[in-house]
Design a protein around this motif. Sequence first.
Motif, PDB file in Angstrom:
ATOM      1  N   GLY A  94       8.229 103.798 133.810  1.00  0.00           N
ATOM      2  CA  GLY A  94       8.563 105.223 133.996  1.00  0.00           C
ATOM      3  C   GLY A  94       9.572 105.854 132.809  1.00  0.00           C
ATOM      4  O   GLY A  94       9.921 107.197 133.097  1.00  0.00           O
ATOM      5  N   ALA A  95      10.089 105.048 131.932  1.00  0.00           N
ATOM      6  CA  ALA A  95      10.821 105.754 130.830  1.00  0.00           C
ATOM      7  C   ALA A  95       9.952 106.297 129.850  1.00  0.00           C
ATOM      8  O   ALA A  95       8.912 106.179 129.941  1.00  0.00           O
ATOM      9  CB  ALA A  95      11.601 104.552 130.236  1.00  0.00           C
ATOM     10  N   ILE A  96      10.620 107.340 129.206  1.00  0.00           N
ATOM     11  CA  ILE A  96       9.714 107.924 128.153  1.00  0.00           C
ATOM     12  C   ILE A  96      10.467 107.726 126.624  1.00  0.00           C
ATOM     13  O   ILE A  96      11.692 107.968 126.565  1.00  0.00           O
ATOM     14  CB  ILE A  96      10.044 109.524 128.359  1.00  0.00           C
ATOM     15  N   VAL A  97       9.685 107.308 125.778  1.00  0.00           N
ATOM     16  CA  VAL A  97      10.101 106.635 124.409  1.00  0.00           C
ATOM     17  C   VAL A  97       9.656 107.363 123.455  1.00  0.00           C
ATOM     18  O   VAL A  97       8.307 107.892 123.314  1.00  0.00           O
ATOM     19  CB  VAL A  97       9.444 105.166 124.361  1.00  0.00           C
ATOM     20  N   VAL A  98      10.413 107.636 122.604  1.00  0.00           N
ATOM     21  CA  VAL A  98      10.053 108.153 121.245  1.00  0.00           C
ATOM     22  C   VAL A  98       9.420 107.325 120.305  1.00  0.00           C
ATOM     23  O   VAL A  98      10.075 106.234 119.920  1.00  0.00           O
ATOM     24  CB  VAL A  98      11.281 108.955 120.604  1.00  0.00           C
ATOM     25  N   HIS A  99       8.071 107.479 120.090  1.00  0.00           N
ATOM     26  CA  HIS A  99       7.426 106.543 118.915  1.00  0.00           C
ATOM     27  C   HIS A  99       6.057 107.078 118.711  1.00  0.00           C
ATOM     28  O   HIS A  99       5.692 107.747 119.618  1.00  0.00           O
ATOM     29  CB  HIS A  99       7.065 105.153 119.882  1.00  0.00           C
ATOM     30  N   HIS A 100       5.600 106.849 117.428  1.00  0.00           N
ATOM     31  CA  HIS A 100       4.477 107.351 117.303  1.00  0.00           C
ATOM     32  C   HIS A 100       3.173 106.900 117.676  1.00  0.00           C
ATOM     33  O   HIS A 100       2.422 107.447 118.613  1.00  0.00           O
ATOM     34  CB  HIS A 100       3.981 107.369 115.544  1.00  0.00           C
ATOM     35  N   ASP A 101       2.790 105.711 117.457  1.00  0.00           N
ATOM     36  CA  ASP A 101       1.593 104.867 118.042  1.00  0.00           C
ATOM     37  C   ASP A 101       1.607 104.579 119.463  1.00  0.00           C
ATOM     38  O   ASP A 101       2.968 104.456 120.005  1.00  0.00           O
ATOM     39  CB  ASP A 101       1.625 103.667 117.199  1.00  0.00           C
TER      40      ASP A 101
ATOM     41  N   LEU B 178       3.190  99.202 119.793  1.00  0.00           N
ATOM     42  CA  LEU B 178       4.256  98.651 118.886  1.00  0.00           C
ATOM     43  C   LEU B 178       3.656  97.894 117.795  1.00  0.00           C
ATOM     44  O   LEU B 178       4.611  97.627 116.678  1.00  0.00           O
ATOM     45  CB  LEU B 178       5.232  97.765 119.625  1.00  0.00           C
ATOM     46  N   ASP B 179       2.753  97.624 117.526  1.00  0.00           N
ATOM     47  CA  ASP B 179       1.981  96.823 116.651  1.00  0.00           C
ATOM     48  C   ASP B 179       2.322  97.012 115.202  1.00  0.00           C
ATOM     49  O   ASP B 179       2.971  95.992 114.464  1.00  0.00           O
ATOM     50  CB  ASP B 179       0.501  96.456 116.931  1.00  0.00           C
ATOM     51  N   ALA B 180       2.153  98.399 115.030  1.00  0.00           N
ATOM     52  CA  ALA B 180       2.027  98.660 113.488  1.00  0.00           C
ATOM     53  C   ALA B 180       3.557  98.879 112.934  1.00  0.00           C
ATOM     54  O   ALA B 180       3.674  98.764 111.714  1.00  0.00           O
ATOM     55  CB  ALA B 180       0.978  99.978 113.028  1.00  0.00           C
ATOM     56  N   THR B 181       4.468  99.265 113.660  1.00  0.00           N
ATOM     57  CA  THR B 181       5.641  99.779 113.351  1.00  0.00           C
ATOM     58  C   THR B 181       6.996  99.040 113.597  1.00  0.00           C
ATOM     59  O   THR B 181       8.159  99.330 113.340  1.00  0.00           O
ATOM     60  CB  THR B 181       6.094 101.234 113.761  1.00  0.00           C
TER      61      THR B 181
ATOM     62  N   GLY C 223       1.825  94.941 121.538  1.00  0.00           N
ATOM     63  CA  GLY C 223       1.607  95.612 122.872  1.00  0.00           C
ATOM     64  C   GLY C 223       1.426  96.936 123.385  1.00  0.00           C
ATOM     65  O   GLY C 223       2.214  97.853 122.260  1.00  0.00           O
ATOM     66  N   ALA C 224       0.913  97.809 124.183  1.00  0.00           N
ATOM     67  CA  ALA C 224       0.948  98.919 124.425  1.00  0.00           C
ATOM     68  C   ALA C 224       2.139  99.404 125.007  1.00  0.00           C
ATOM     69  O   ALA C 224       2.510  98.794 126.172  1.00  0.00           O
ATOM     70  CB  ALA C 224      -0.349  99.195 125.202  1.00  0.00           C
ATOM     71  N   ILE C 225       2.748 100.507 124.609  1.00  0.00           N
ATOM     72  CA  ILE C 225       3.934 100.860 125.283  1.00  0.00           C
ATOM     73  C   ILE C 225       3.676 100.982 126.906  1.00  0.00           C
ATOM     74  O   ILE C 225       4.607 100.564 127.562  1.00  0.00           O
ATOM     75  CB  ILE C 225       4.583 102.158 124.580  1.00  0.00           C
ATOM     76  N   ALA C 226       2.762 101.771 127.226  1.00  0.00           N
ATOM     77  CA  ALA C 226       2.425 101.932 128.509  1.00  0.00           C
ATOM     78  C   ALA C 226       2.187 100.654 129.537  1.00  0.00           C
ATOM     79  O   ALA C 226       2.344 100.696 130.820  1.00  0.00           O
ATOM     80  CB  ALA C 226       1.235 102.787 128.699  1.00  0.00           C
ATOM     81  N   ASP C 227       2.011  99.518 128.860  1.00  0.00           N
ATOM     82  CA  ASP C 227       2.001  98.348 129.682  1.00  0.00           C
ATOM     83  C   ASP C 227       3.464  97.573 129.710  1.00  0.00           C
ATOM     84  O   ASP C 227       3.361  96.498 130.220  1.00  0.00           O
ATOM     85  CB  ASP C 227       0.980  97.438 129.015  1.00  0.00           C
ATOM     86  N   LEU C 228       4.395  98.075 128.898  1.00  0.00           N
ATOM     87  CA  LEU C 228       5.525  97.359 128.675  1.00  0.00           C
ATOM     88  C   LEU C 228       6.814  98.032 129.505  1.00  0.00           C
ATOM     89  O   LEU C 228       6.641  99.349 129.672  1.00  0.00           O
ATOM     90  CB  LEU C 228       6.003  97.283 127.241  1.00  0.00           C
TER      91      LEU C 228
ATOM     92  N   VAL D 159      10.171  97.265 125.444  1.00  0.00           N
ATOM     93  CA  VAL D 159      10.097  98.215 124.322  1.00  0.00           C
ATOM     94  C   VAL D 159      11.452  98.224 123.613  1.00  0.00           C
ATOM     95  O   VAL D 159      11.538  98.461 122.120  1.00  0.00           O
ATOM     96  CB  VAL D 159      10.056  99.712 124.788  1.00  0.00           C
ATOM     97  N   LYS D 160      12.424  98.311 124.164  1.00  0.00           N
ATOM     98  CA  LYS D 160      13.778  98.149 123.386  1.00  0.00           C
ATOM     99  C   LYS D 160      14.215  97.132 122.740  1.00  0.00           C
ATOM    100  O   LYS D 160      15.091  97.037 121.777  1.00  0.00           O
ATOM    101  CB  LYS D 160      15.015  98.471 124.643  1.00  0.00           C
ATOM    102  N   ALA D 161      13.646  95.914 123.104  1.00  0.00           N
ATOM    103  CA  ALA D 161      13.719  94.575 122.266  1.00  0.00           C
ATOM    104  C   ALA D 161      12.923  94.621 120.798  1.00  0.00           C
ATOM    105  O   ALA D 161      13.272  93.584 120.208  1.00  0.00           O
ATOM    106  CB  ALA D 161      13.402  93.427 123.200  1.00  0.00           C
ATOM    107  N   ALA D 162      12.074  95.615 120.846  1.00  0.00           N
ATOM    108  CA  ALA D 162      11.407  95.946 119.377  1.00  0.00           C
ATOM    109  C   ALA D 162      12.303  96.490 118.550  1.00  0.00           C
ATOM    110  O   ALA D 162      13.050  97.218 118.682  1.00  0.00           O
ATOM    111  CB  ALA D 162      10.105  96.679 119.753  1.00  0.00           C
TER     112      ALA D 162
END
Length: 249
Positions: free
Chosen positions: A43-50, A53-56, A61-66, A71-74
């Motif tokens: 339920g957090a909201i993350v600033v990211h394009h894709d 996380l794969d390309a950048t 993995g999909a942000i919505a599945d993490l 996500v913060k560990a990326a």
Amino acid sequence: MTRIASHRGGTLEFGDSTPQGFAATAAMALEEVEFDLHPTADGAIVVHHDPTLDATTDMTGAIADLTLAEVKAATIRYGAGSHPMRLEELCALYAGSEVNFRCEIKPGVDGLPYQGFVAPVIATLERHSMLKRTIFSSFLVASMDELAQVSSRPRLWLVSPSVLRQLGPDAVVETAVSHGIPEIGVHVDTADAALMAKVQAAGLDFGCWAAHSRAQITKALDLGVKVFTTDRPTLAIAVRAEHRGEASV
Ligand code: FE
């Protein structure tokens, strides 16, 4: 004056959606910072394009599945060791800035809108006193409609080259008008004076996106579009200053 939006915090100058790019943009002599949002599994909201996380980043993995912690560990590639930001962090960064938000509502990996995502985005922006400084964008008409249901903030529809080609200018304008969308943005390479005139004749604002080279930036300024996004905000500021200097001679 044509407005400049620093795309993803100035990707070609600072990396894609990096804290450094957003911090640098907050202090720039331009009008908007463009960014993209995705929800995490918790339920957090993350600033990211894709949507992944794969390309950048160094993770997959999909942000919505993490979870947010995952996500913060990326670590963002070309991001000087930094990690994806939460929307709240971006709000805090811009609280004292003159630069306003251009917030893109992204679809998920399947290309469809995230269910129930717009309302928490609006609530978060409102809680941090940034909603009144935000214009929203999306490639999806469904997201335009969802935004209109929960907010009266300005919205702009991003029209891709393929949609513009398939629908044609008349149907693009008709779609925008029928959905109450007040502004459209097209790829700068598909923008021209005739298209801009047609859009404006329907009472809509016209802007463009992806003006990354000097030639593309100059084209947007020559046309006199309302706003353009660029991965090179420093260059765009310099070119606009030159352009205005020439215009006033
Ligand atoms: Fe975007």
